[in-house]
Design a protein around this motif. Structure first.
Motif, PDB file in Angstrom:
ATOM      1  N   GLU A 292       0.821  -1.202   0.000  1.00 39.25           N
ATOM      2  CA  GLU A 292       0.000   0.000   0.000  1.00 39.25           C
ATOM      3  C   GLU A 292       0.859   1.256   0.000  1.00 39.25           C
ATOM      4  O   GLU A 292       0.516   2.244  -0.644  1.00 39.25           O
TER       5      GLU A 292
ATOM      6  N   SER B  87      -8.368  -2.371   0.732  1.00 37.13           N
ATOM      7  CA  SER B  87      -9.418  -2.122   1.717  1.00 37.13           C
ATOM      8  C   SER B  87     -10.146  -0.808   1.433  1.00 37.13           C
ATOM      9  O   SER B  87      -9.577   0.106   0.825  1.00 37.13           O
ATOM     10  N   PRO B  88     -11.387  -0.706   1.899  1.00 31.99           N
ATOM     11  CA  PRO B  88     -12.112   0.567   1.767  1.00 31.99           C
ATOM     12  C   PRO B  88     -11.360   1.728   2.436  1.00 31.99           C
ATOM     13  O   PRO B  88     -11.381   2.848   1.935  1.00 31.99           O
ATOM     14  N   ALA B  89     -10.686   1.462   3.537  1.00 30.03           N
ATOM     15  CA  ALA B  89      -9.922   2.516   4.218  1.00 30.03           C
ATOM     16  C   ALA B  89      -8.782   3.023   3.339  1.00 30.03           C
ATOM     17  O   ALA B  89      -8.506   4.227   3.292  1.00 30.03           O
ATOM     18  N   PHE B  90      -8.113   2.109   2.638  1.00 32.71           N
ATOM     19  CA  PHE B  90      -7.031   2.522   1.742  1.00 32.71           C
ATOM     20  C   PHE B  90      -7.589   3.351   0.585  1.00 32.71           C
ATOM     21  O   PHE B  90      -7.038   4.394   0.241  1.00 32.71           O
TER      22      PHE B  90
ATOM     23  N   ASP C 205     -10.204   5.140   0.608  1.00 30.29           N
ATOM     24  CA  ASP C 205     -10.576   6.437   1.172  1.00 30.29           C
ATOM     25  C   ASP C 205      -9.355   7.339   1.332  1.00 30.29           C
ATOM     26  O   ASP C 205      -9.408   8.521   0.993  1.00 30.29           O
ATOM     27  N   ARG C 206      -8.242   6.786   1.846  1.00 30.26           N
ATOM     28  CA  ARG C 206      -7.013   7.577   1.994  1.00 30.26           C
ATOM     29  C   ARG C 206      -6.562   8.122   0.644  1.00 30.26           C
ATOM     30  O   ARG C 206      -6.170   9.281   0.533  1.00 30.26           O
TER      31      ARG C 206
ATOM     32  N   ARG D   8      -8.985  10.942  -0.758  1.00 27.43           N
ATOM     33  CA  ARG D   8      -8.898  12.239  -0.084  1.00 27.43           C
ATOM     34  C   ARG D   8      -7.633  13.003  -0.452  1.00 27.43           C
ATOM     35  O   ARG D   8      -7.508  14.182  -0.124  1.00 27.43           O
TER      36      ARG D   8
ATOM     37  N   ASN E  33     -13.954  -1.275  -4.162  1.00 27.77           N
ATOM     38  CA  ASN E  33     -14.017  -1.374  -2.702  1.00 27.77           C
ATOM     39  C   ASN E  33     -14.226  -0.030  -2.002  1.00 27.77           C
ATOM     40  O   ASN E  33     -13.986   0.072  -0.806  1.00 27.77           O
TER      41      ASN E  33
ATOM     42  N   ALA F 250     -16.007   2.788  -0.049  1.00 30.24           N
ATOM     43  CA  ALA F 250     -17.130   2.865   0.892  1.00 30.24           C
ATOM     44  C   ALA F 250     -18.082   3.985   0.456  1.00 30.24           C
ATOM     45  O   ALA F 250     -17.665   4.923  -0.225  1.00 30.24           O
TER      46      ALA F 250
ATOM     47  N   GLU G 212     -19.197   6.478   2.073  1.00 27.60           N
ATOM     48  CA  GLU G 212     -18.695   7.780   2.523  1.00 27.60           C
ATOM     49  C   GLU G 212     -17.648   8.321   1.562  1.00 27.60           C
ATOM     50  O   GLU G 212     -17.595   9.521   1.279  1.00 27.60           O
ATOM     51  N   THR G 213     -16.803   7.446   1.053  1.00 26.94           N
ATOM     52  CA  THR G 213     -15.774   7.851   0.094  1.00 26.94           C
ATOM     53  C   THR G 213     -16.427   8.295  -1.209  1.00 26.94           C
ATOM     54  O   THR G 213     -16.023   9.305  -1.801  1.00 26.94           O
TER      55      THR G 213
END
Length: 144
Positions: free
Chosen positions: A59, A84-87, A89-90, A93, A109, A111, A113-114
């Motif tokens: 990542e 991952s959805p968190a990745f 999102d990072r 942004r 993937n 989310a 919110e993203t």
């Protein structure tokens, strides 16, 4: 195997054998460190795209690729299903390029919110809102 530092030597950059070797390494290597070194050396975009598609790429290296070129490297990164959805999102942004924002809006993937964030981004092209609306379904059309 030849070291990555040898690939980056200026006198070897134009050598077709070196380019082919870099492409093979980028596409088939499962060595995380070798891929990271290759991504941080002076290589053509074609090699960087192969690194972005390689499942062994870390990542941190993927984030570096996006920092190098949002426009051409966001698409192959966000096409990957193993992130991952968190990745996602990072990455989303950090984007400023309108094409990159659009490509990220179709990341498998991402989310909700993203997706909302991307649709509301000031640089997002109108097609981003359409893509997000379709992905979230007809029930939630309030993305702007």
């Amino acid at each position: 195997m030849t070291t990555i530092a040898q690939h980056a030597e200026p006198q070897r950059l134009g050598n077709p054998r070196t380019v082919q070797s870099r492409l093979r390494t980028a596409e088939f290597s499962d060595d995380v460190e070798a891929l990271d070194q290759l991504a941080r050396s002076e290589v053509p975009g074609e090699v960087l795209r192969k690194i972005a598609h390689n499942p062994a790429t870390s990542e941190a290296t993927l984030e570096h690729l996006i920092d190098l070129d949002q426009r051409w490297l966001t698409f192959p990164v966000t096409r990957r299903c193993d992130l991952s959805p968190a990745f996602i999102d990072r990455i989303a942004r950090r984007l400023t390029d309108r094409n990159a924002i659009f490509h990220a809006s179709s990341a498998s993937n991402a989310a909700p919110e993203t997706l909302h964030y991307l649709a509301e981004h000031p640089s997002a092209p109108p097609a981003t809102t359409e893509t997000v609306t379709q992905r979230l379904g007809a029930g939630d059309t309030s993305v702007s």
